[in-house]
Design a protein around this motif. Structure first.
Motif, PDB file in Angstrom:
ATOM      1  N   SER C  78     -12.039  14.991   7.817  1.00 47.81           N
ATOM      2  CA  SER C  78     -11.024  15.543   8.426  1.00 47.81           C
ATOM      3  C   SER C  78     -10.040  14.592   8.871  1.00 47.81           C
ATOM      4  CB  SER C  78     -11.287  16.675   9.689  1.00 47.81           C
ATOM      5  OG  SER C  78     -11.910  15.881  10.535  1.00 47.81           O
ATOM      6  N   HIS C  79     -10.387  13.479   8.826  1.00 49.79           N
ATOM      7  CA  HIS C  79      -9.374  12.238   9.209  1.00 49.79           C
ATOM      8  C   HIS C  79      -8.978  11.813   7.955  1.00 49.79           C
ATOM      9  CE1 HIS C  79      -7.306   9.174  11.188  1.00 49.79           C
ATOM     10  NE2 HIS C  79      -7.955   8.105  10.552  1.00 49.79           N
ATOM     11  N   TRP C  80      -9.909  11.201   7.104  1.00 46.60           N
ATOM     12  CA  TRP C  80      -9.486  10.499   5.820  1.00 46.60           C
ATOM     13  C   TRP C  80      -9.240  11.785   4.518  1.00 46.60           C
ATOM     14  CZ3 TRP C  80      -7.684   5.945   5.671  1.00 46.60           C
ATOM     15  CH2 TRP C  80      -8.044   5.179   6.815  1.00 46.60           C
ATOM     16  N   ASP C  81      -8.391  12.565   4.980  1.00 50.71           N
ATOM     17  CA  ASP C  81      -8.207  13.618   3.986  1.00 50.71           C
ATOM     18  C   ASP C  81      -7.808  12.942   2.615  1.00 50.71           C
ATOM     19  OD1 ASP C  81      -4.383  14.294   4.208  1.00 50.71           O
ATOM     20  OD2 ASP C  81      -5.737  12.871   5.336  1.00 50.71           O
ATOM     21  N   SER C  82      -7.567  13.672   1.452  1.00 49.79           N
ATOM     22  CA  SER C  82      -7.784  13.435   0.083  1.00 49.79           C
ATOM     23  C   SER C  82      -6.098  13.085   0.104  1.00 49.79           C
ATOM     24  CB  SER C  82      -8.015  14.502  -0.813  1.00 49.79           C
ATOM     25  OG  SER C  82      -7.046  15.650  -0.770  1.00 49.79           O
ATOM     26  N   SER C  84      -4.328  11.383   1.891  1.00 53.70           N
ATOM     27  CA  SER C  84      -4.266   9.772   2.509  1.00 53.70           C
ATOM     28  C   SER C  84      -4.996   8.823   1.628  1.00 53.70           C
ATOM     29  CB  SER C  84      -4.531   9.552   3.969  1.00 53.70           C
ATOM     30  OG  SER C  84      -4.258  10.703   4.766  1.00 53.70           O
ATOM     31  N   VAL C  85      -6.253   9.370   1.419  1.00 53.53           N
ATOM     32  CA  VAL C  85      -7.055   8.669   0.325  1.00 53.53           C
ATOM     33  C   VAL C  85      -6.230   8.174  -1.202  1.00 53.53           C
ATOM     34  CG1 VAL C  85      -9.237   8.516  -0.866  1.00 53.53           C
ATOM     35  CG2 VAL C  85      -9.289   9.277   1.412  1.00 53.53           C
ATOM     36  N   ASN C  87      -3.079   8.347  -1.547  1.00 55.48           N
ATOM     37  CA  ASN C  87      -1.862   7.560  -1.573  1.00 55.48           C
ATOM     38  C   ASN C  87      -2.458   6.027  -1.256  1.00 55.48           C
ATOM     39  OD1 ASN C  87      -0.160   9.540  -1.643  1.00 55.48           O
ATOM     40  ND2 ASN C  87       0.143   9.734   0.530  1.00 55.48           N
ATOM     41  N   ILE C  88      -3.551   5.897  -0.756  1.00 54.32           N
ATOM     42  CA  ILE C  88      -3.890   4.461  -0.607  1.00 54.32           C
ATOM     43  C   ILE C  88      -4.165   3.980  -2.105  1.00 54.32           C
ATOM     44  CG2 ILE C  88      -5.794   3.035   0.295  1.00 54.32           C
ATOM     45  CD1 ILE C  88      -5.749   4.736   2.732  1.00 54.32           C
ATOM     46  N   ILE C  89      -4.818   4.718  -2.947  1.00 60.22           N
ATOM     47  CA  ILE C  89      -5.321   4.470  -4.087  1.00 60.22           C
ATOM     48  C   ILE C  89      -4.146   4.025  -4.960  1.00 60.22           C
ATOM     49  CG2 ILE C  89      -6.340   5.084  -6.339  1.00 60.22           C
ATOM     50  CD1 ILE C  89      -8.538   6.867  -4.476  1.00 60.22           C
ATOM     51  N   LYS C  90      -3.131   4.945  -4.844  1.00 65.95           N
ATOM     52  CA  LYS C  90      -1.811   4.746  -5.482  1.00 65.95           C
ATOM     53  C   LYS C  90      -1.186   3.310  -5.198  1.00 65.95           C
ATOM     54  CE  LYS C  90       0.629   8.825  -6.436  1.00 65.95           C
ATOM     55  NZ  LYS C  90       1.629   9.610  -5.706  1.00 65.95           N
ATOM     56  N   GLN C  91      -1.229   3.284  -3.676  1.00 67.83           N
ATOM     57  CA  GLN C  91      -0.480   2.093  -3.420  1.00 67.83           C
ATOM     58  C   GLN C  91      -1.127   0.689  -3.749  1.00 67.83           C
ATOM     59  OE1 GLN C  91       0.669   3.291   0.625  1.00 67.83           O
ATOM     60  NE2 GLN C  91       2.668   2.728  -0.124  1.00 67.83           N
ATOM     61  N   ALA C  92      -2.613   0.946  -3.950  1.00 67.21           N
ATOM     62  CA  ALA C  92      -3.369  -0.155  -4.269  1.00 67.21           C
ATOM     63  C   ALA C  92      -3.166  -0.450  -5.891  1.00 67.21           C
ATOM     64  CB  ALA C  92      -5.225   0.220  -3.983  1.00 67.21           C
ATOM     65  N   THR C 361       8.185   8.198   1.080  1.00 67.49           N
ATOM     66  CA  THR C 361       7.569   9.307   1.578  1.00 67.49           C
ATOM     67  C   THR C 361       7.173   8.962   3.229  1.00 67.49           C
ATOM     68  OG1 THR C 361       6.403   9.245  -0.360  1.00 67.49           O
ATOM     69  CG2 THR C 361       5.494  10.674   1.198  1.00 67.49           C
ATOM     70  N   VAL C 362       6.771   7.721   3.634  1.00 64.56           N
ATOM     71  CA  VAL C 362       6.577   7.567   5.029  1.00 64.56           C
ATOM     72  C   VAL C 362       7.855   7.811   5.847  1.00 64.56           C
ATOM     73  CG1 VAL C 362       7.285   5.144   4.890  1.00 64.56           C
ATOM     74  CG2 VAL C 362       5.556   6.006   6.285  1.00 64.56           C
TER      75      VAL C 362
END
Lengths: 426, 145, 518
Positions: C78-82, C84-85, C87-92, C361-362
């Motif tokens: 519930s904290h690391w929802d898909s 957010s995950v 978005n991080i992958i995309k930015q990585a 987005t942010v």
């Protein structure tokens, strides 16, 4: 008001439709030497067995009743009396008229050939239904394996189409160097010549028949100009047609090659009109008067005559030669000037070909004035449109022969005008 | 008389007009059935033109003075009482006179069977032709002319 | 190259029993999610290219296509929802700022959904808008502090003293006003961010309905000049398309300071979108980037703003209202009063749900305050300062229905701007990919293949219908409250009650909790 029409084919039918639109009461009398009404170009289909006798017509079965006309079939007009406004029939009866429309069409030209008599058996012309009937009767009684056709023009080729369907080998003799010489060029002709060879037939160019040999008044062979003798028991004479002016000979109706008509299809005599293959009207491309003996011209002229006969001022803006013929399984369409004088720098010729098709466009001062389309006739009418509208194609003539030729090739304003318009006649 | 008018500015080039035209003129009149069976699939009465993003679907204009009906050798091409230009395949002999004279080039030949393959009949019997009804962007519209 | 670890948002489901291979989907998809393969005579669909605009689904003649959401089923957290995950992958993978379009889509509290309306029962009769006149007419502009009347004897032809009639004339000089047939206008959306056909649709609808549309900051295209009687033109930090003709042709001028979707951020229209037409309209060279700076470089204070307001008023000879648009941020109330005191004839506040053609987005998802609270505090502050009549108040940012609008009016605004809902009426399915310029619906794009998909005749009809439907609904709700003119509802917060709101929220909104009587 009494309307008399001589001749009963496409020009007459179109005139009648228009006359009746505006005058439901006037008497319409049609006099024809034929015993039926039929679509003349269909006789080759009839000969080939592709169309039956009952389907050779082109009007509704109740046309005469619907339009309330009186048709005198198999009736021969001897003379037109332009002073007293009446016509004289061969049985000396007369029919008076208020308005007369002459649509007597054309008749075949028969050259003088040694040994050829009027009644030589096995020799035919090919312009009427009765010609086709006579050929069929002859074929029933005689085994014909090879026939000679004198003339490689449209009629000759139509006859050829019919006969090839009957498995008869052909020798087609023409004075020129190509088939359909009026509209085709040598290249276009080659496509047909190749097909002829496939059918064990032959095109004999730059030649003619000088002698017909008969036995018991029946043809047995012909002799060509180059002294070559061809054995045959059938000869079709198809060197051309000319306007049928028999009934107006020695009248004061002005003629040239055909009956001269103005833009109202009116002759030099006020209440006498002419239309169709007998009339010599405006040629759109040359701007002179000429006889254009084709179905759409006859139809259009008939209509225009009809309007003017009932007093509506409609002008004939002229047409140009065009033809659609499918010969030996090769569809072809041609428009206007197809064999320009190549020395004349006003003309420019574009063409594209491969073994299956051939397209040629003739430009004059950056306007399309003619086209030949062999085995690639999709959207052909658009060429006719741009000829008629005299569209300047200098900006995009490269696209005229492309596979995707269509309205998108044409300037936007031009195509929009036509596409959103009322529907037009060109 | 109502006529079809096309707006090339709004044609999105989806060619659904053709899909609906074909299905409408099939025996079943059902799109899926029409396209899944290979036999019952008529040729559409629409000519689609495409050059880059400019596209449009053209169909018979049902001209007031229709050149095709006057040029037809057999009256296979005729006008009905509502001024709609129709084609009778029975009578057609494939002389291609109509193709020669149609200024819009919308008549398609069936060279194999020697007949005119298709021609718009304004979906006779329907109030609105299917190409008009289903055009998603009103690039094909029916207008009183 | 390493394999991308990014998962796709959508799944294209094709029912092969229904697909007739008509290729309509392949022809129209601007993202190449469907491709027809000649060799195998089949249509291949690529999930990774699908943006979920549903254009193909809408078009498919047999209903063979369904576009489904494809939420990656990673282990529940519930904290690391898909979101957010991934978005991080995309930015990585890209190392870039995440971009998006349209408005904030995060589950912030929807205050409108916690506010209910009143209705008449027994003591005050309700009104049937189908039988009785109902006035939605709205005037935007500065109102005079008081109205002075002058008596004027009416002179008759024969000048008989006994026939003299007393005639009252308003002697107060009325500042320029915009007259709206409904309190709903179309928000600023520039030519460039949306297509000309999209603007034309809105312009036509607004003109036909008798309300306003807004050019946004991209200038006024020549083709839209016929709709200039109903246009509010924007002057933004880029000053695109601004000249005297632009100002003079408009009904009103709006200075854009900020935008609800991206307060504090400027704009950037990439050069590839600046074609001949955009270039002509924005007065910039073809292919050059159109950059709107974050601030106006000549405005660093209320006094500077006043200069620009008066420059524009001067230019338009005080004939047109000049307003200021600001994003709803923490200090919205003092900023709004500042703008009013600087001479703005109307103030637009754009809430955090407001849309955009492109924003990080942010920023979109984390900056700004809800419009409901902004309206309430600004209206209250202007009243407290006694200057509420000096300017009209317009709210913008995510109005989803006529109910949202009527609640906003009762909270204190004169009118609202609708942007997103107007675009939805034109076909938008909120895929939020406006920034790619590949809008299949022909809205947020300049691609000639795509812009032609929006027929402005249809667009105008649909946008007009939306205005009509919402106006009818507003009349119904007004009638139910026993009110026959929208003027009487403006700032009438007694007609509102909160449900499930804290005391502080109620105080800020200036409304009572449901259950409390007048």
């Amino acid at each position: 008001m009494k309307y008399v029409i001589i001749g009963y084919s496409v020009a007459a039918v179109n005139a009648i439709k228009i006359i009746r639109k505006f005058d439901s009461l006037g008497e319409i009398v049609v006099v024809t030497d034929e015993d039926r009404i039929y679509s003349r170009p269909l006789i080759s289909y009839y000969l080939a067995g592709k169309v039956s006798k009952d389907k050779i017509g082109f009007i509704e079965y109740d046309f005469e009743k619907k339009y309330n006309i009186k048709v005198l079939y198999s009736t021969i007009v001897k003379k037109v009396d332009t002073k007293n406004f009446k016509i004289i029939l061969s049985n000396r009866e007369t029919i008076s008229f208020d308005k007369l429309l002459i649509t007597t069409g054309g008749k075949p030209i028969i050259p003088k050939i040694d040994g050829l008599e009027n009644d030589t058996a096995g020799v035919f012309t090919f312009t009427k239904f009765s010609d086709a009937e006579n050929i069929l009767k002859y074929l029933e009684k005689n085994i014909v394996s090879e026939s000679v056709i004198l003339g490689g023009g449209l009629i000759g080729m139509k006859a050829a189409e019919g006969l090839l369907n009957k498995n008869i080998k052909l020798k087609i003799v023409d004075l020129t160097d190509r088939l359909l010489a009026n509209t085709f060029d040598k290249k276009a002709s080659n496509y047909l010549e190749k097909k002829l060879v496939e059918q064990s037939s032959e095109f004999i160019k730059e030649n003619t028949i000088t002698k017909v040999t008969t036995k018991n008044n029946k043809i047995v062979s012909v002799t060509l100009q180059n002294k070559k003798v061809i054995k045959t028991n059938m000869l079709i004479i198809a060197i051309g047609v000319k306007p049928n002016l028999d009934i107006i000979e020695k009248t004061n109706i002005k003629t040239d090659r055909g009956i001269l008509v103005n833009e109202h299809m009116q002759t030099n005599i006020k209440n006498i009109y002419a239309a169709g293959d007998v009339a010599q009207g405006k040629d759109f491309l040359s701007n002179t008067n000429s006889v254009i003996a084709i179905w759409p011209v006859a139809a259009k002229q008939g209509k225009v005559a009809g309007y003017n006969i009932v007093g509506k001022d409609v002008s004939y803006d002229g047409m140009f030669a065009m033809n659609s013929v499918e010969i030996l399984g090769i569809p072809s369409i041609s428009f206007g000037i197809t064999n320009p004088d190549i020395k004349d720098s006003q003309y420019k010729v574009l063409s594209r070909e491969d073994k299956n098709f051939y397209k040629k466009i003739v430009l004059k001062n950056n306007k399309v004035v003619g086209a030949i389309l062999i085995n690639s006739i999709d959207r052909a009418g658009i060429y006719k449109l741009i000829i008629k509208e005299q569209l300047d194609v200098s900006e995009f003539y490269n696209n005229l022969l492309k596979d995707n030729f269509g309205f998108l090739v044409l300037p936007k304003n031009f195509r929009k005008h036509f596409v959103t318009g009322d529907g037009i006649e060109v | 008389m109502k006529k079809i008018v096309i707006n090339e500015e709004y044609c999105i080039g989806c060619r659904l007009c053709e899909v609906y035209c074909v299905s409408q003129h099939s025996k079943s009149k059902d799109i899926i059935k029409t396209f899944k069976s290979s036999e019952d699939r008529p040729v559409s009465g629409i000519v689609f033109e495409e050059n880059g993003y400019t596209t449009f679907a053209l169909q018979c204009r049902h001209c007031k003075e229709s050149p095709c009906t006057t040029a037809c050798l057999t009256s296979a091409m005729y006008k009905n009482n509502n001024e709609i230009v129709l084609h009778n395949k029975e009578k057609c002999v494939g002389c291609w006179m109509c193709i020669m004279v149609c200024p819009f080039g919308i008549i398609k030949p069936d060279l194999k069977n020697k007949k005119v393959a298709s021609k718009c009949d304004l979906c006779i019997g329907r109030e609105v032709p299917v190409c008009v009804e289903h055009c998603p962007n009103e690039a094909i519209v029916l207008k009183e002319k | 190259m390493s394999k991308s670890k990014f998962r796709t948002d959508f799944k294209i489901v094709r029912d092969m029993e229904k697909c007739i291979k008509c290729q309509a989907c392949a022809r129209v998809c601007s993202n190449d999610a469907h491709v027809y393969d000649n060799e195998s005579n089949s249509i291949i669909s690529y999930n990774d290219k699908c943006v979920g605009c549903h254009f193909c689904e809408d078009l498919c003649p047999t209903g063979a296509l369904t576009i489904k959401r494809n939420i990656p089923e990673i282990k529940f957290n519930s904290h690391w929802d898909s979101y957010s995950v991934y978005n991080i992958i995309k930015q990585a993978e890209t190392g870039g700022v995440l971009l998006t379009g349209m408005g904030n889509d995060k589950p912030f509290k929807e205050y409108f959904d916690h506010i209910v309306l009143n209705a008449s029962q027994v003591t005050n009769p309700s009104i049937d808008p189908l039988r009785e006149p109902m006035e939605l007419k709205t005037f935007i502009g500065k109102k005079p502090d008081k109205i002075e009347l002058k008596y004027e004897p009416y002179k008759l032809e024969y000048n008989k003293p006994e026939l003299k009639i007393i005639n009252y004339k308003i002697s107060t000089k009325m500042p320029p006003q915009l007259v709206l047939e409904t309190p709903i206008m179309f928000s600023a959306m520039s030519y460039g961010s949306i297509s000309l056909n999209a603007q034309k649709s809105l312009a036509k609808a607004a003109t036909e309905f008798g309300t306003m549309w807004n050019t946004g900051e991209g200038g006024l295209h020549e083709d839209l000049k016929p709709y200039s009687k109903n246009v509010i033109v924007q002057v933004a930090s880029g000053r695109f398309g601004v000249d005297i003709d632009y100002l003079e042709s408009a009904a009103a001028v709006e200075i854009k300071i900020g935008q609800g979707a991206k307060p504090g951020i400027g704009g950037h229209l990439p050069g590839e979108k600046v074609d001949t037409e955009v270039s002509k309209t924005r007065f910039i060279p073809i292919g050059s980037d159109a950059i709107s700076p974050a601030p106006h470089h000549d405005i660093y204070s209320i006094e500077d703003l006043k200069q620009l307001i008066y420059a524009l008023k001067e230019a338009t000879r005080y004939q047109k209202p000049v307003g200021v648009k600001i994003a709803a941020v923490h200090n919205i109330a003092p900023i709004a009063t500042g703008a009013v005191r600087a001479g703005a004839d109307f103030v637009v506040i754009d809430g955090m749900r407001g849309g955009t053609g492109a924003a990080p987005t942010v920023i979109r998802d984390n900056v700004g305050i809800p419009i409901e609270l902004a309206i309430a505090v600004v209206d209250q502050r202007l009243r407290d300062e006694g200057i509420r009549q000096q300017a009209s108040l317009i709210a913008a940012g995510g109005f989803r229905s006529s109910a949202d609008i009527i609640k906003a009016i009762a909270l204190g605004v004169d009118a609202v701007y609708i942007g997103t809902s107007a675009l939805i009426s034109l076909g938008c399915h909120l895929c939020q990919k406006c920034y790619t310029g590949k809008c299949n619906w022909g809205i947020a794009t300049q691609d000639p293949y795509l812009t032609k998909r929006l027929n402005p005749e249809i667009g105008a009809k649909r946008a007009y219908n939306l205005l009509r439907a919402w106006s009818l609904e507003i009349k119904e709700m007004l009638g139910g409250m026993g009110i026959n003119a929208i003027e009487s509802l403006r700032g009438n917060r007694e007609q509102l009650r909160g449900v499930g709101l804290s005391e502080l929220e109620l105080k800020l909104l200036g409304i009572k909790h449901a259950g409390e009587a007048w």
